[in-house]
Design a protein around this motif. Structure first.
Motif, PDB file in Angstrom:
ATOM      1  N   THR A   1       0.835  -1.198   0.000  1.00 38.95           N
ATOM      2  CA  THR A   1       0.000   0.000   0.000  1.00 38.95           C
ATOM      3  C   THR A   1       0.870   1.249   0.000  1.00 38.95           C
ATOM      4  O   THR A   1       0.586   2.224  -0.721  1.00 38.95           O
ATOM      5  N   ALA A   2       1.933   1.224   0.798  1.00 39.11           N
ATOM      6  CA  ALA A   2       2.849   2.364   0.837  1.00 39.11           C
ATOM      7  C   ALA A   2       3.469   2.614  -0.529  1.00 39.11           C
ATOM      8  O   ALA A   2       3.548   3.763  -0.995  1.00 39.11           O
ATOM      9  N   LYS A   3       3.899   1.567  -1.198  1.00 46.69           N
ATOM     10  CA  LYS A   3       4.503   1.720  -2.524  1.00 46.69           C
ATOM     11  C   LYS A   3       3.501   2.306  -3.514  1.00 46.69           C
ATOM     12  O   LYS A   3       3.844   3.164  -4.334  1.00 46.69           O
ATOM     13  N   ARG A   4       2.255   1.836  -3.420  1.00 44.72           N
ATOM     14  CA  ARG A   4       1.224   2.355  -4.332  1.00 44.72           C
ATOM     15  C   ARG A   4       0.972   3.838  -4.078  1.00 44.72           C
ATOM     16  O   ARG A   4       0.901   4.636  -5.027  1.00 44.72           O
ATOM     17  N   LEU A   5       0.852   4.227  -2.818  1.00 46.77           N
ATOM     18  CA  LEU A   5       0.589   5.629  -2.492  1.00 46.77           C
ATOM     19  C   LEU A   5       1.787   6.520  -2.826  1.00 46.77           C
ATOM     20  O   LEU A   5       1.618   7.666  -3.258  1.00 46.77           O
ATOM     21  N   LEU A   6       2.978   6.003  -2.655  1.00 49.31           N
ATOM     22  CA  LEU A   6       4.174   6.785  -2.975  1.00 49.31           C
ATOM     23  C   LEU A   6       4.289   7.082  -4.462  1.00 49.31           C
ATOM     24  O   LEU A   6       4.795   8.137  -4.861  1.00 49.31           O
ATOM     25  N   THR A   7       3.818   6.158  -5.275  1.00 44.57           N
ATOM     26  CA  THR A   7       3.990   6.308  -6.722  1.00 44.57           C
ATOM     27  C   THR A   7       2.769   6.862  -7.447  1.00 44.57           C
ATOM     28  O   THR A   7       2.857   7.205  -8.620  1.00 44.57           O
ATOM     29  N   THR A   8       1.635   6.955  -6.761  1.00 45.04           N
ATOM     30  CA  THR A   8       0.417   7.411  -7.446  1.00 45.04           C
ATOM     31  C   THR A   8      -0.207   8.648  -6.810  1.00 45.04           C
ATOM     32  O   THR A   8      -1.206   9.159  -7.324  1.00 45.04           O
ATOM     33  N   THR A   9       0.344   9.133  -5.692  1.00 40.67           N
ATOM     34  CA  THR A   9      -0.199  10.321  -5.029  1.00 40.67           C
ATOM     35  C   THR A   9       0.945  11.243  -4.621  1.00 40.67           C
ATOM     36  O   THR A   9       2.117  10.861  -4.669  1.00 40.67           O
TER      37      THR A   9
ATOM     38  N   LYS B   1       2.033  13.369   1.753  1.00 42.02           N
ATOM     39  CA  LYS B   1       3.250  13.390   2.550  1.00 42.02           C
ATOM     40  C   LYS B   1       3.576  11.976   3.020  1.00 42.02           C
ATOM     41  O   LYS B   1       2.679  11.180   3.302  1.00 42.02           O
ATOM     42  N   ILE B   2       4.850  11.702   3.129  1.00 42.25           N
ATOM     43  CA  ILE B   2       5.266  10.372   3.555  1.00 42.25           C
ATOM     44  C   ILE B   2       4.770  10.074   4.966  1.00 42.25           C
ATOM     45  O   ILE B   2       4.382   8.940   5.280  1.00 42.25           O
TER      46      ILE B   2
ATOM     47  N   ILE C   1       6.912   7.497  12.369  1.00 41.90           N
ATOM     48  CA  ILE C   1       7.526   7.708  11.063  1.00 41.90           C
ATOM     49  C   ILE C   1       8.924   7.100  10.980  1.00 41.90           C
ATOM     50  O   ILE C   1       9.336   6.587   9.940  1.00 41.90           O
ATOM     51  N   THR C   2       9.645   7.121  12.101  1.00 41.52           N
ATOM     52  CA  THR C   2      10.989   6.524  12.109  1.00 41.52           C
ATOM     53  C   THR C   2      10.901   5.014  11.879  1.00 41.52           C
ATOM     54  O   THR C   2      11.680   4.444  11.096  1.00 41.52           O
ATOM     55  N   TYR C   3       9.956   4.391  12.559  1.00 38.46           N
ATOM     56  CA  TYR C   3       9.769   2.945  12.378  1.00 38.46           C
ATOM     57  C   TYR C   3       9.308   2.631  10.956  1.00 38.46           C
ATOM     58  O   TYR C   3       9.746   1.642  10.361  1.00 38.46           O
ATOM     59  N   PHE C   4       8.452   3.495  10.390  1.00 44.89           N
ATOM     60  CA  PHE C   4       7.987   3.296   9.009  1.00 44.89           C
ATOM     61  C   PHE C   4       9.168   3.318   8.040  1.00 44.89           C
ATOM     62  O   PHE C   4       9.278   2.463   7.159  1.00 44.89           O
ATOM     63  N   HIS C   5      10.045   4.308   8.195  1.00 43.84           N
ATOM     64  CA  HIS C   5      11.228   4.391   7.330  1.00 43.84           C
ATOM     65  C   HIS C   5      12.080   3.129   7.460  1.00 43.84           C
ATOM     66  O   HIS C   5      12.549   2.575   6.456  1.00 43.84           O
TER      67      HIS C   5
ATOM     68  N   ALA D   1       9.047  15.476  -8.826  1.00 46.69           N
ATOM     69  CA  ALA D   1       9.025  16.539  -7.826  1.00 46.69           C
ATOM     70  C   ALA D   1       9.418  15.998  -6.461  1.00 46.69           C
ATOM     71  O   ALA D   1       9.156  14.862  -6.131  1.00 46.69           O
ATOM     72  N   LYS D   2      10.029  16.853  -5.652  1.00 44.60           N
ATOM     73  CA  LYS D   2      10.435  16.464  -4.313  1.00 44.60           C
ATOM     74  C   LYS D   2       9.272  16.707  -3.350  1.00 44.60           C
ATOM     75  O   LYS D   2       8.566  17.702  -3.430  1.00 44.60           O
ATOM     76  N   TYR D   3       9.039  15.767  -2.451  1.00 48.51           N
ATOM     77  CA  TYR D   3       7.964  15.887  -1.501  1.00 48.51           C
ATOM     78  C   TYR D   3       8.519  16.046  -0.104  1.00 48.51           C
ATOM     79  O   TYR D   3       9.514  15.424   0.257  1.00 48.51           O
ATOM     80  N   LYS D   4       7.863  16.869   0.656  1.00 48.53           N
ATOM     81  CA  LYS D   4       8.296  17.116   2.036  1.00 48.53           C
ATOM     82  C   LYS D   4       7.620  16.144   2.983  1.00 48.53           C
ATOM     83  O   LYS D   4       6.525  15.694   2.738  1.00 48.53           O
ATOM     84  N   LEU D   5       8.297  15.858   4.097  1.00 48.69           N
ATOM     85  CA  LEU D   5       7.719  14.974   5.107  1.00 48.69           C
ATOM     86  C   LEU D   5       6.597  15.665   5.856  1.00 48.69           C
ATOM     87  O   LEU D   5       6.649  16.798   6.176  1.00 48.69           O
TER      88      LEU D   5
END
Length: 300
Positions: free
Chosen positions: A245-253, A256-257, A269-273, A296-300
């Motif tokens: 799900t994370a990969k899908r959201l990172l590449t299609t939306t 913010k991470i 967020i640290t554990y997620f990374h 484009a670069k996305y901010k946390l």
């Protein structure tokens, strides 16, 4: 039941095709015209009822039936059943690379695209019947893996196919034993429902105790039966689904991470990374930069 040629049997999956209640394109009793089989085929009937005629011999097609066909087999039938069919070669041959890559459907007869039949399954009945839910799960796994079309999928596809053939042909007594395993059969639908609940609630705090209680079983039994049916422990399945799900959201939306982390049920967020890098071998930001729909670069 497999003859001496099994020593060089190393299947290569060419195509996988699925017809179910949602995508069936023809009415019941549609006549499937006679065709000559091009590849080795393994077809599982997953529901409904119909008729399949193999080399002139008529057989009913009902849920649990498996049809094994060799190149050159003449087959026709009448619709009403749903199925998953796996087309494969007995081993990979680079000289047949063009046949493997052909875009013509498997039911279109073309002698130039037909594999040679060297009798791998000459002593095997063309129809076998099993109500083994594990075999159905493996067929579905082959289909799901095939449509992903990932780099290493042939190895996984081959493993699934070999497991199917082992259950059907090499160890039929094990298949009968598994068919009669009440814990597997009786809890199949329960675990499918639990899997669906997990898929729809990845953002929640999912605990094994809560999942087991929803199924009305103990935590230990839930873990055991979940893994036997799904192929992963509940914990591993949840982590895998969250990472997908994370990969899908990172590449299609452009979310913010940190928000994606929460959407995946991970509030730290640290554990997620850390978890993402462990399973994907790169950070979420690097994954988005490499595979996202924008640079484009996305901010946390």
């Amino acid at each position: 039941m497999i003859n001496d040629n099994q020593s060089i049997f190393n299947p290569y999956i060419i195509e996988v095709y699925c017809i179910n209640e949602k995508n069936v394109p023809y009415p019941v009793e549609t006549h499937f015209e006679e065709r000559v089989v091009k590849f080795y085929e393994l077809e599982l009937i997953t529901g409904g009822n119909g008729t399949i005629i193999t080399n002139g011999e008529t057989a009913k097609a009902s849920k649990g039936d498996v049809f094994l066909r060799e190149p050159g087999t003449i087959v026709e039938g009448y619709s009403g059943y749903y199925f998953i069919v796996i087309m494969f070669d007995a081993f990979y041959d680079i000289s047949r690379k063009g046949i493997y890559a052909s875009s013509s459907p498997y039911w279109i007869t073309n002698e130039k695209e037909m594999l040679s039949n060297i009798g791998f399954f000459k002593d095997v009945p063309y129809k076998l019947t099993t109500f083994n839910y594990e075999i159905e799960y493996l067929f579905k796994s082959v289909f799901n893996e095939f449509i992903k079309n990932q780099q290493n999928c042939q190895l996984i596809l081959k493993a699934h196919l070999m497991n199917i053939l082992n259950l059907l042909l090499v160890s039929p007594e094990n298949t009968i034993k598994r068919i009669n395993t009440r814990s597997f059969e009786n809890n199949y639908e329960i675990i499918k429902s639990s899997k669906k609940y997990i898929d729809n609630n990845l953002h929640k705090d999912l605990t094994l105790l809560d999942l087991a209680e929803r199924c009305g079983v103990s935590k230990n039994f839930y873990c055991k039966i979940f893994k036997s049916i799904i192929g992963l422990s509940p914990f591993d399945y949840i982590i895998q689904s969250r990472m997908n799900t994370a990969k899908r959201l990172l590449t299609t939306t452009n979310m913010k991470i940190s928000d994606i982390s929460i959407m995946c049920g991970i509030n730290n967020i640290t554990y997620f990374h850390k978890l993402f890098k462990k399973h994907v071998n790169m950070t979420p930001a690097n994954f988005r930069e490499r595979f996202g729909f924008t640079k484009a670069k996305y901010k946390l």
